[in-house]
Enzyme design. Structure first.
Site, PDB file in Angstrom:
ATOM      1  N   ASN A  65      29.711  25.727  38.537  1.00 52.27           N
ATOM      2  CA  ASN A  65      29.076  27.041  38.428  1.00 52.27           C
ATOM      3  C   ASN A  65      27.596  26.973  38.784  1.00 52.27           C
ATOM      4  OD1 ASN A  65      31.462  28.165  37.515  1.00 52.27           O
ATOM      5  ND2 ASN A  65      30.839  28.297  35.379  1.00 52.27           N
ATOM      6  N   ARG A 387      40.995  37.207  47.860  1.00 52.15           N
ATOM      7  CA  ARG A 387      41.124  35.745  47.762  1.00 52.15           C
ATOM      8  C   ARG A 387      42.588  35.417  47.553  1.00 52.15           C
ATOM      9  NH1 ARG A 387      35.893  33.875  47.003  1.00 52.15           N
ATOM     10  NH2 ARG A 387      34.534  35.181  45.706  1.00 52.15           N
ATOM     11  N   ARG A 417      33.168  35.538  49.341  1.00 47.35           N
ATOM     12  CA  ARG A 417      32.285  34.378  49.405  1.00 47.35           C
ATOM     13  C   ARG A 417      33.024  33.068  49.177  1.00 47.35           C
ATOM     14  NH1 ARG A 417      27.899  35.760  46.063  1.00 47.35           N
ATOM     15  NH2 ARG A 417      26.812  36.550  47.893  1.00 47.35           N
ATOM     16  N   HIS A 447      37.203  45.004  47.593  1.00 45.77           N
ATOM     17  CA  HIS A 447      37.522  44.193  46.431  1.00 45.77           C
ATOM     18  C   HIS A 447      38.719  44.757  45.665  1.00 45.77           C
ATOM     19  CE1 HIS A 447      36.430  42.266  42.427  1.00 45.77           C
ATOM     20  NE2 HIS A 447      36.386  41.242  43.248  1.00 45.77           N
ATOM     21  N   TYR A 480      43.490  32.722  34.926  1.00 45.83           N
ATOM     22  CA  TYR A 480      42.702  33.946  34.801  1.00 45.83           C
ATOM     23  C   TYR A 480      43.521  34.990  34.049  1.00 45.83           C
ATOM     24  CZ  TYR A 480      39.321  32.486  38.445  1.00 45.83           C
ATOM     25  OH  TYR A 480      38.360  31.838  39.168  1.00 45.83           O
ATOM     26  N   ARG A 576      32.442  38.832  29.550  1.00 53.22           N
ATOM     27  CA  ARG A 576      32.545  37.378  29.656  1.00 53.22           C
ATOM     28  C   ARG A 576      31.238  36.730  30.103  1.00 53.22           C
ATOM     29  NH1 ARG A 576      35.582  35.823  34.425  1.00 53.22           N
ATOM     30  NH2 ARG A 576      33.597  35.219  35.323  1.00 53.22           N
ATOM     31  N   HIS A 604      39.188  37.823  32.831  1.00 53.02           N
ATOM     32  CA  HIS A 604      38.903  38.380  34.149  1.00 53.02           C
ATOM     33  C   HIS A 604      39.286  39.848  34.283  1.00 53.02           C
ATOM     34  CE1 HIS A 604      39.268  38.574  38.672  1.00 53.02           C
ATOM     35  NE2 HIS A 604      38.145  37.902  38.552  1.00 53.02           N
TER      36      HIS A 604
END
Length: 727
Positions: A65, A387, A417, A447, A480, A576, A604
């Protein structure tokens, strides 16, 4: 009915914070808030209630991270500062001021990571997992490593001399290398060399024997330097790793978006170095040379007294040591799908269905598309891809459908990304199969998580739609927490089709029925619902908001929540990661409580529930699921969805199971203070601490024919008929 007091008991009393609540001081800095989150991740590596190798995983995640944070967020601030930009952020800090605060905090975080690593390494050794040094090796080890080096390592090494004829080589982002100061034995002639540590090989070499012993790859390379540089003796050495600016810029008027992204990806590999980690004992001459060649300054260098590249410790989370991992968990198949012998369309026709991942298997999403690909009655499939995995079964299903002659449209987001290259490969493959591949907008990322299947049933076409809060990624879906909503509602099908038309043909939808989308009206819908709760409070009605997401940083939404709090709305937030809102400040946010859940699974899902004149949980609530966090980029610069849930069973599942359990969690919860920092929820010795992840693992959802709900969650009082619903 009373509202859950999940945070009222745990959160600090409202404070008179020494800030001017009319100025940017009312916001928490975004970058520092992210660092506070990563501290929470790291502290899970110190949590004795977490199995040992899972603690090692948390340590690795915190390092990964932080590296990404530097290559993207810090890189952007650094560029602004170098350009002389003094425009303050939301919280009033300039780029230069933010960089200074980040540097202090991040250095402390890096030092703590090393402390945690040393502690975990000691505990691992006690449990038969040892990280070796080259001085610890036996003759038998050396004999084994001779073969490993020659067969598996030597062929990919590129030892490099550094002199006028051999300029300093390029190291890519996250490039890791050994720098060597050597001397030729016969004439004492000095030689400086660089030995890049190949990223294509595992960082840790497992040694033979009953004990799990591992040698770091750089230690192996130092063992065999003599074979790479015969006749030379090492006089000094150090290791270093570079992080480069990885933000990606694309020309707005690009004629071929795919080619432009391929070019931009090549540029990204060569971005400026934004941080370099180097061995604390590095010889002064080598350190100076490396800094000059990489053009880094002292404030961009971190000396590491320990292991460089802590992110690689994930390799040591060993599957063959289940005693040191979380107990195994197998996601459930919803009972309704089993009732219909695996037929997803029949299960959805019976009633709208909500799956809660990873507790209910993501395989149902894959089955939905795989079944559509093979169903002769299916005529069209449309799918967003933000993704997904390298060998994606979803892409496989879309290709199969296209090759079978079905109309397949795939919206591939090239700007996801660090997944740009993978998405380019997926788009090429889909095109070869005959699918229509579109890329949405240049200025907006797509998204949204939508999939539609159009099926011929009798003399009409029926649209089956999947709306998700997470990515179509079967691997991350194992860890997730996300929601998958399946429906054959005609109105939601029309809404989805309008969104796809907007993405593929710029046809802006004019009459969405159950759906709001960013950047058009998602934010305004949220603001309207928040204002309605404030009006309920002003009129003496119960006024409650429950919301759950990854990040909250959008200025207008935060100010709307502040205004609602001042009007008397009770607001409970589960955030979160980043939170720019200051909770519990007198005169500003005394009715707002914020918590963060960090545990076995990565929170998530994005959910928001409005009491609508009632306390929560309530069947009269307005309930929404979304692909969007409450950030400026999501609400203003992305295509996102916000779906109102009207089905009584699904609504009950969200409010009385998912949100109620999140609200009641203590075991994995951190409570946010007004200064932006978090304290772990206090659990007294011998006291039961409710764990929402465990609750979800043990109790099937309503879609899975479970009956557990708010009545099984502590600290909630209710009347059963207010939110119960049959499955």
């Amino acid at each position: 009915m009373m509202q859950a007091d999940f945070l009222t008991a745990a959160a600090p009393d409202p404070v008179a914070l020494d800030i001017d609540v009319t100025t940017p001081e009312r916001y928490v800095n975004r970058e520092l808030s992210w660092l506070f989150f990563n501290w929470r991740v790291l502290e899970e590596a110190e949590n004795p209630r977490v199995p040992l190798l899972e603690r090692l995983r948390f340590l690795s995640i915190s390092a990964t991270n932080l590296d990404e944070f530097y290559t993207v967020r810090v890189a952007g601030l650094r560029e602004l500062a170098h350009e002389g930009n003094t425009t303050p952020g939301l919280d009033g800090l300039t780029p230069l001021e933010q960089l200074a605060l980040i540097d202090v905090n991040a250095r402390e975080l890096l030092a703590r990571q090393q402390d945690v690593f040393r502690t975990l390494a000691g505990e691992m050794a006690e449990n038969g997992i040892k990280i070796m040094r080259r001085d610890d090796l036996t003759e038998a080890d050396m004999s084994y490593l001779d073969d490993v080096f020659l067969d598996q390592v030597f062929p990919v090494l590129s030892p490099l001399a550094i002199d006028p004829a051999h300029p300093f080589p390029f190291l890519p982002n996250e490039g890791f290398a050994l720098a060597l100061q050597m001397e030729r034995s016969k004439d004492k002639r000095p030689l400086r060399a660089l030995l890049p540590v190949p990223a294509q090989i595992d960082r840790f070499v497992r040694l033979p024997g009953d004990t799990a012993r591992f040698l770091p790859l750089e230690e192996l390379l130092l063992l065999y330097v003599g074979r790479l540089y015969p006749g030379h003796k090492v006089k000094g050495q150090c290791a270093f790793k570079v992080l480069r600016d990885s933000d990606l810029e694309v020309e707005d008027e690009a004629e071929d978006l795919v080619r432009e992204f391929e070019t931009a990806l090549k540029r990204r590999r060569r971005g400026e170095v934004v941080r370099m980690k180097i061995s604390a004992e590095a010889p002064a001459g080598l350190r100076k040379m490396i800094m000059q060649e990489l053009r880094v300054t002292d404030d961009e260098v971190v000396e590491v007294d320990g292991l460089i590249g802590i992110a690689d410790l994930s390799e040591l989370v060993l599957d063959d040591r289940p005693d040191l991992l979380w107990p195994p968990f197998a996601p459930r198949v919803p009972e309704r799908v089993q009732d219909h012998e695996g037929d997803m369309f029949a299960a959805i026709r019976q009633k709208d269905m909500l799956l809660h991942h990873p507790y209910e298997t993501f395989d149902m999403v894959i089955r939905f598309l795989a079944q559509a690909a093979r169903d002769p009655d299916v005529v069209a499939i449309k799918q967003t891809l933000y993704r997904t995995s390298k060998r994606s079964p979803i892409v496989e299903a879309l290709c199969e459908a296209a090759e079978d002659g079905k109309s397949v449209t795939a919206l591939v987001e090239l700007k996801a990304r660090f997944d740009e290259a993978a998405n380019i490969r997926q788009s090429r493959r889909l095109e070869r199969a005959g699918a229509h591949v579109v890329y949405g907008f240049i200025n907006y990322k797509t998204h949204a998580k939508i999939s539609t299947v159009v099926r011929r049933e009798g003399d009409k076409l029926v649209t089956y739609t999947h709306y998700g809060t997470g990515n179509y990624h079967p691997i991350t879906a194992r860890v997730y927490t996300d929601l998958s909503f399946f429906t054959c509602s005609a109105s939601l099908g029309r809404d989805a089709t309008k969104v796809f038309n907007y993405l593929s043909g710029y046809a802006q939808p004019d009459a969405l029925e159950n759906l709001s989308i960013a950047p058009l009206n998602l934010k305004s819908t949220l603001l309207e619902r928040i204002a309605e709760e404030a009006a309920n409070a002003a009129n003496g009605k119960p006024a409650v908001i429950w919301a759950k997401m990854n990040s909250l940083i959008e200025e207008d939404v935060i100010d709307a929540l502040y205004a609602a709090s001042q009007a008397g709305v009770k607001i409970d937030l589960v955030i979160r990661g980043i939170c720019g809102l200051r909770p519990g400040v007198k005169g500003l946010s005394e009715n707002i409580r914020v918590k963060s859940i960090v545990g076995r699974f990565l929170e998530h899902s994005r959910i928001v529930c409005f009491g609508n004149g009632n306390n929560l949980p309530s069947k009269k609530a307005k309930v929404y699921i979304s692909s969007a966090d409450w950030m400026g980029r999501n609400l203003n610069r992305r295509v996102e969805t916000l779906i109102e849930i009207t089905n009584a069973t699904v609504k009950a599942q969200i409010v009385s199971q998912i949100m109620a359990a999140n609200m009641a969690d203590v075991a994995q919860s951190w409570v946010m203070k007004a200064d932006g920092t978090f304290d772990r929820a206090v659990v007294k010795e011998g006291e039961f601490a409710f764990n929402c992840h465990r609750f979800f693992m043990e109790n099937p959802s309503l879609s899975g024919r479970g009956s557990a709900g708010a009545s099984d969650v502590p600290k909630l009082t209710h009347t059963e008929d207010e939110f119960s619903a049959s499955s």
